[in-house]
Design an enzyme around this catalytic site. Structure first.
Site, short mmCIF file in Angstrom:
data_model
loop_
_atom_site.label_atom_id
_atom_site.label_comp_id
_atom_site.label_asym_id
_atom_site.label_seq_id
_atom_site.Cartn_x
_atom_site.Cartn_y
_atom_site.Cartn_z
N ASP A 266 0.88 -1.18 0.00
CA ASP A 266 0.00 0.00 0.00
C ASP A 266 0.92 1.23 0.00
O ASP A 266 2.13 1.15 0.14
CB ASP A 266 -0.97 -0.03 1.18
CG ASP A 266 -2.16 0.90 0.96
OD1 ASP A 266 -2.11 1.74 0.02
OD2 ASP A 266 -3.15 0.82 1.70
C1 BGC Z 1 -4.99 3.43 0.38
C2 BGC Z 1 -5.22 2.47 -0.77
C3 BGC Z 1 -5.06 3.17 -2.10
C4 BGC Z 1 -3.69 3.80 -2.15
C5 BGC Z 1 -3.38 4.49 -3.46
C6 BGC Z 1 -3.71 4.22 0.20
O1 BGC Z 1 -3.61 5.24 1.15
O2 BGC Z 1 -4.95 2.72 1.60
O3 BGC Z 1 -6.51 1.93 -0.66
O4 BGC Z 1 -5.25 2.27 -3.13
O5 BGC Z 1 -3.59 4.75 -1.10
O6 BGC Z 1 -4.15 5.61 -3.65
#
Ligand code: BGC
Length: 712
Positions: A266
């Site tokens: 993530d």
């Molecule tokens: C979130 C994800 C997301 C990623 C990219 C993160 O902060 O937890 O769900 O896909 O950002 O935007």
């Protein structure tokens, strides 16, 4: 000329030509393609970009297709090996055509419609150069304080699993290399939806049994449906941050489930390992994450900064790097990027927000709106009602209907609720509108034959990092309603929300309550369709609605305790200041039609392990209006070696029934549906009595039993 070794694929051949720096570059995903570093692209130091930030507010003429093509051209034509970039984005509930939030889509209990919406999202996003989507989020959400319940598909593993499959199929189709398809990324692996206190990113403590029975099944369903990638979550699970959770990333995902796609971290999660205090420095964070199975580093930059050196000094093996690089190249290959790296710029002009896409958004919104109560059959209202007041903080809203994850949605595309109502009522009807402020709302209500009060929460109260400790209605809304109630005019409350709000006090002032989540661009029309009876409501709650925040967590499949709740017996499982039942149970939702359930048949009544169980029931529309019912099948293992859930959803089916019509519904259960997790080993079933219930929600319906016989 390169000689291909026996058994070598094109990707292996490409890998052999890559320098260590180029290999590490393939594991490095950056953000912000608009300000992309061309040197990084030319030298192969970046694998692709997470597209952002949204541009339309600043520049309506901006073209993502042109932007991504320009960057791709540098990668393909100016970098040494010409490896294409991959562009990713969060397309969570629609792209330019914004659908209801995922929790609302789950309320449709209609995986086929959800699949079609995902297909539209894929077509639109790919037209702007997106290849890879960080969706579906299949985290089970049982604590509505956690703002990300909005992005998931509710509290139940079976419902969430069916939605997970539908979304993967909708995005990817049968051929991921088709230009209109995008790769799915199932997230956030795993159990991210159960943080302490509902606080986003907080630690998660769940038992192995609950992990297996509740949190993992939707991920496995998505993997079985062919999800091309998985995102590891940000939190620590029972003390082990998911970015270094080898047991799950390898043991479960790869070894048990046979997942062969890509695993990505993530956002910044590799760097977060320092703050988790499991890594003492950046280099160690990079080593631990890579060794645990994180193949691509999303935006932390630590792989790029340290892995070359770590391979050179022998800390990290080249085999590990090669295997991660192959994972990335394989995804690019499956997407067809080596063959057709560019997007056709014409598609961006013609495939976004088409009338057909809008029509889907309207249908999805119609099926996402749950009718909770309808005293004296107030709804549907007559289209030629003399006057109706549409009041409350969201009566005229546009942007607020879009919901939480809408990078590409635009307020101007939205039909507000008052606009939807104006389009629907007769020419003679007076729509008294827009009482956004309590005083004007009360004044307007006084003049009307019926009041539609549009209440609930702003979308910024839900989604990522939007934990709310008080999940009641925001201040002022109940006060406004109580004043309106003095006039004894029928009141319809429309609740917009990103979660299960605790709305018990509202019921005193409302004749009818429609719980609509955040319904997307066509929410206004869809709601008017329901309120004035063009369509009958058909959605069912994908989450339990609590009576009060203090009742959380409350969900229908809680385990059977040794002291089941009893109102009059003190030493039982309950809070003593509140009934132990929810305000509305999981699966609840009314229609303008009424349905009766009869004639339950189960065969065989004595089953051997491995034998299918066939369940038949007759559903009759006993009303003078047509309607759609979602028939739900629950099971209950009467006695087993570990305390079972009280009920478990195992099947559901939406059926349309004309006034007075009957239909026989058939479900087939397999032995796997009767199983549970045996600690430390595998799934098992135990012989004994099972009760089945076929009904309209998790509490009502008709029941019967069958027995699973001992194996000889
Ligand atoms: C979130 C994800 C997301 C990623 C990219 C993160 O902060 O937890 O769900 O896909 O950002 O935007």
């Amino acid at each position: 000329m390169e000689i291909k070794e026996p058994g070598e694929t094109d990707l292996h051949k490409l890998l052999r030509q890559m320098t260590l720096e180029e290999k590490v570059g393939q594991l490095n995903l950056l953000h912000g393609a608009v300000d992309a570093d061309h040197t990084a692209i030319r030298t192969g130091a970046v694998t692709g970009y997470l597209l952002g930030p949204p541009r339309w507010e600043k520049d309506q003429a901006f073209s993502w297709a042109a932007q991504t093509n320009a960057l791709q051209r540098i990668a393909v034509e100016e970098s040494r090996l010409g490896i294409p970039l991959i562009f990713s984005r969060d397309v969570i509930h629609g792209h330019r055509t914004v659908f209801p939030i995922p929790l609302g889509q789950a309320a449709s209990f209609n995986p086929e419609l959800v699949r079609e919406c995902a297909e539209i999202a894929a077509r639109e996003a790919s037209a702007q150069g997106v290849h890879w989507n960080y969706s579906p989020m299949v985290d089970i959400g049982r604590d509505p304080r956690w703002g990300r319940v909005a992005e998931g598909y509710g509290e139940d593993p079976y419902l969430c699993s069916r939605m997970a499959e539908a979304l993967v199929r909708g995005y990817q189709g049968a051929d991921l290399s088709s230009p209109e398809r995008i790769a799915a990324c199932v997230k956030h692996f795993a159990a991210y939806g159960a943080p302490l206190g509902g606080r986003d990113y907080d630690s998660v403590e769940v038992s192995e049994r609950t992990l297996r029975e509740v949190y993992l099944p939707p991920f496995q369903a998505a993997v079985r449906a062919g999800a091309a990638s998985v995102m590891a979550a940000l939190h620590d699970l029972n003390g082990v941050p998911m970015s270094i959770n080898h047991a799950l990333l390898h043991g479960v995902l790869r070894t048990e489930w046979g997942f062969t796609g890509l695993v990505v971290s993530d956002w910044g999660a590799v760097a977060d390992l320092l703050k988790h205090r499991v890594a003492g420095d950046e280099a160690q964070a990079a080593v631990l994450a890579l060794q645990a199975g994180i193949e691509m580093d999303m935006v932390s930059g630590l792989y790029n900064k340290h892995l070359v050196e770590l391979v050179r000094d022998g800390t990290v093996s080249l085999e590990l790097i090669d295997s991660a690089v192959l994972g990335v190249l394989t995804l690019k290959k499956k997407l067809g990027l080596f063959e057709h790296p560019y997007v056709d710029p014409e598609r961006e002009k013609t495939q976004l927000l088409t009338p057909a896409n809008r029509e889907h958004a309207r249908r999805m919104a119609q099926q996402s709106c749950v009718l909770l109560q309808n005293k004296n059959s107030l709804l549907p209202l007559a289209r030629d009602i003399r006057s109706v007041a549409v009041v409350g903080p969201f009566a005229e809203s546009k942007a607020e209907l879009l919901g939480t994850w809408t990078l590409d949605g635009q307020a101007e595309d939205v039909t507000s609720i008052i606009e939807g109502i104006r389009e629907t009522v007769s020419q003679q009807t007076r729509v008294i509108g827009g009482g956004m402020h309590p005083e004007s709302a009360v004044a307007m209500a006084q003049e009307a034959d019926a009041v539609i009060a549009v209440l609930g929460e702003h979308p910024t109260r839900s989604g990522e990092a939007a934990t709310f400790s008080n999940i009641g209605l925001p201040p002022g809304q109940l006060e406004m309603l109580s004043q309106i109630a003095q006039f004894e005019i029928p009141v319809v409350c429309v609740v917009l929300a990103g979660r299960a709000l605790a709305i018990e006090p509202l019921r005193r002032f409302a004749d009818a309550v429609l719980y609509c989540f955040h319904p997307g661009i066509e929410g206004g029309r869809a709601l008017a369709d329901i309120i004035f009876g063009t369509v009958s409501p058909s959605a069912k709650l994908p989450v339990t609605l609590p009576r009060a925040p203090g009742q959380i967590p409350i969900y229908y499949s809680q385990r059977s305790t040794g002291r089941p709740p009893e109102r009059t017996a003190r030493y039982t499982t309950k809070a003593i200041d509140i009934p132990s039942t929810p305000l509305y149970p999981f699966g609840w939702g009314l229609s303008y039609a009424q349905f009766s359930y009869s004639n339950l048949r189960i065969s065989p009544e004595l089953a051997t392990d491995g034998q299918s169980i066939i369940v038949l029931a007759t559903i009759t529309n006993t009303s003078p209006s047509p309607g759609t019912e979602t028939v739900q099948l629950y099971i209950r293992d009467e006695v087993r070696s570990t305390a079972p859930p009280q009920w478990e959803l195992k099947r559901f089916l939406r059926i349309e029934l004309a006034a007075g019509a009957s239909s026989e519904v058939a479900f087939e259960l397999a032995s796997a549906d009767l199983g549970f997790w045996q600690h430390g080993s595998s799934w098992r079933t135990e012989p004994g009595l099972f009760t089945l219930r076929v009904g309209p929600d998790s509490q009502g319906g008709i029941t019967g039993q069958f027995k699973l016989l001992e194996q000889n």
